[in-house]
Design a protein around this motif. Sequence first.
Motif, short mmCIF file in Angstrom:
data_model
loop_
_atom_site.label_atom_id
_atom_site.label_comp_id
_atom_site.label_asym_id
_atom_site.label_seq_id
_atom_site.Cartn_x
_atom_site.Cartn_y
_atom_site.Cartn_z
N GLN A 12 1.00 -1.22 -0.15
CA GLN A 12 0.10 0.01 0.02
C GLN A 12 1.04 1.32 0.03
N LEU A 13 2.05 1.50 0.82
CA LEU A 13 2.78 2.43 0.73
C LEU A 13 3.40 2.67 -0.51
N SER A 14 3.79 1.55 -1.21
CA SER A 14 4.28 1.71 -2.70
C SER A 14 3.32 2.43 -3.48
N LEU A 15 1.95 1.99 -3.26
CA LEU A 15 0.93 2.42 -4.17
C LEU A 15 0.80 4.11 -4.01
N VAL A 16 0.74 4.34 -2.77
CA VAL A 16 0.78 5.90 -2.35
C VAL A 16 1.77 6.51 -3.17
N ARG A 17 3.25 6.12 -2.92
CA ARG A 17 4.33 6.74 -3.53
C ARG A 17 4.14 6.97 -4.79
N LEU A 18 3.78 6.00 -5.20
CA LEU A 18 3.40 5.75 -7.02
C LEU A 18 2.47 6.87 -7.18
N LEU A 19 1.41 7.10 -6.53
CA LEU A 19 0.30 8.19 -6.90
C LEU A 19 1.00 9.46 -6.59
N GLU A 20 2.05 9.48 -5.50
CA GLU A 20 2.40 10.65 -5.10
C GLU A 20 3.42 11.41 -5.98
N GLY A 21 3.99 10.54 -7.06
CA GLY A 21 4.80 10.89 -8.08
C GLY A 21 6.15 10.59 -8.03
N TRP A 62 8.47 8.38 -9.36
CA TRP A 62 8.47 7.62 -10.34
C TRP A 62 10.14 6.96 -10.72
N GLY A 63 10.88 7.21 -10.15
CA GLY A 63 12.23 6.53 -10.51
C GLY A 63 12.87 7.62 -11.22
N ALA A 100 14.33 6.39 -14.53
CA ALA A 100 14.35 6.15 -15.85
C ALA A 100 14.11 7.33 -16.62
N PRO A 101 14.94 7.25 -18.11
CA PRO A 101 14.76 8.40 -18.79
C PRO A 101 13.28 8.73 -18.82
N GLY A 102 12.43 7.98 -19.35
CA GLY A 102 10.95 8.21 -19.66
C GLY A 102 10.32 8.75 -18.46
N ALA A 103 10.61 8.30 -17.44
CA ALA A 103 9.82 8.76 -16.09
C ALA A 103 10.34 9.93 -15.56
N ARG A 104 11.56 10.28 -15.74
CA ARG A 104 12.12 11.47 -15.62
C ARG A 104 11.49 12.54 -16.48
N ASP A 105 11.32 12.29 -17.65
CA ASP A 105 10.66 13.42 -18.75
C ASP A 105 9.24 13.55 -18.17
N LEU A 106 8.60 12.60 -17.85
CA LEU A 106 7.19 12.43 -17.59
C LEU A 106 6.93 13.46 -16.22
N ALA A 107 7.85 13.25 -15.46
CA ALA A 107 7.75 13.92 -13.84
C ALA A 107 8.05 15.34 -14.06
N ARG A 108 8.94 15.65 -15.12
CA ARG A 108 9.20 16.99 -15.49
C ARG A 108 8.05 17.97 -15.96
N LEU A 109 7.41 17.12 -17.08
CA LEU A 109 6.08 17.67 -17.67
C LEU A 109 4.98 17.76 -16.57
N ALA A 110 4.94 16.73 -15.67
CA ALA A 110 3.66 16.89 -14.67
C ALA A 110 3.90 17.79 -13.69
N THR A 111 5.22 17.99 -13.23
CA THR A 111 5.72 19.02 -12.28
C THR A 111 5.72 20.46 -12.88
N LEU A 135 7.91 21.17 -5.31
CA LEU A 135 6.89 20.67 -6.11
C LEU A 135 6.94 19.11 -6.54
N MET A 136 5.97 18.49 -6.34
CA MET A 136 5.83 17.10 -6.86
C MET A 136 5.04 16.90 -8.21
N PRO A 137 5.12 15.81 -8.82
CA PRO A 137 4.30 15.90 -10.17
C PRO A 137 3.01 15.59 -9.88
N THR A 138 2.42 15.34 -8.98
CA THR A 138 1.00 15.17 -8.59
C THR A 138 0.23 15.81 -7.64
#
Length: 315
Positions: free
Chosen positions: A81-90, A92-93, A95-106, A153-156
């Motif tokens: 459950q904690l991992s799920l909450v952290r995933l929904l918090e943003g 995301w690790g 990885a190059p794709g995850a970093r790009d997505l986090a930057r756009l969401a932030t 700031l976080m992505p979500t």
Amino acid sequence: MKLDGLIDSGLKEVGPRLSLVGLLPNLALFGLIASLLASGAPQAAPDLAKLWAAAKDPGGGEALLMVAALLALALVLHPLQLSLVRLLEGYWGNAPGARDLARLATARQARRRDALVKALGYEGGGQPDAPTRQRMQASAAALIQRYPSADRLMPTALGNVLRAAEDRPQRAYGLDGVVIWPRLFPLLPESMRSLLSDARNQMDVTLRFAAVFFLAALVCGALLWRHPPWLGLALISLMLARLSYRAGVQAAIAYGNVVEVAFDLYRFSLYPALHLALPNDLDSERKLNAEVSTFLRQRVMPNYAYTHPPPPKPG
């Protein structure tokens, strides 16, 4: 034994948090999958007559197997459950794709925060009228509850709400909320712990339902893609996932408020537990709290002196 009786007896064997956060969302997902399969999917379009016939006589062995599977799945997934909450918090690790997505969401979250900051300003002459004051007050409250400082700031939306709750004790009292909370929580009275537990359970169950409804959308898409009229179930599941997530954000705001109340009312319990003298004013409190937080976070040697209670008098 009927299915509802089996489920009731299963719920009594596990804790209330596991029942609420683990079993209920899993039951909803299991129920959807079982209903689709019983109605004839994926080979044919769902037939409500087949579903009704299966519902009238589910079979004792099948019901027992379903309850056992639900309990096993809940026990396996509960630590995640904690991992799920952290995933929904943003979180995301890297990885190059995850970093790009986090930057756009932030960046999107930053624009929303900037809109609230802009709404705090007043460019008219004289005093603002009542509607303007109410709008400014609402923007100020939303900014405090929903967003940390611009550099944190976080992505979500969920991540920003929880990070804002972490930062409020720092701004008010100089306490690092993340570092101090595990030390403060054992000192809280049972009534406060009960409020915190209820608020946390509400947040976790809504976020679990958000994940379950998203999985339900994938299941509906996989089982019903050959029957386009029924793909509306996937769209409905996605809508419910979004609503559950938004409810989870609101529940996170409520949870953060309860955590803030715990700091407001019970932070002074820390000093006797750490054998420190109580501060006399807010300035000395903030200075002491900064030293305590730095020591507990980084083990930097503090400058404060210990204050030990007098030894007990001999019998």
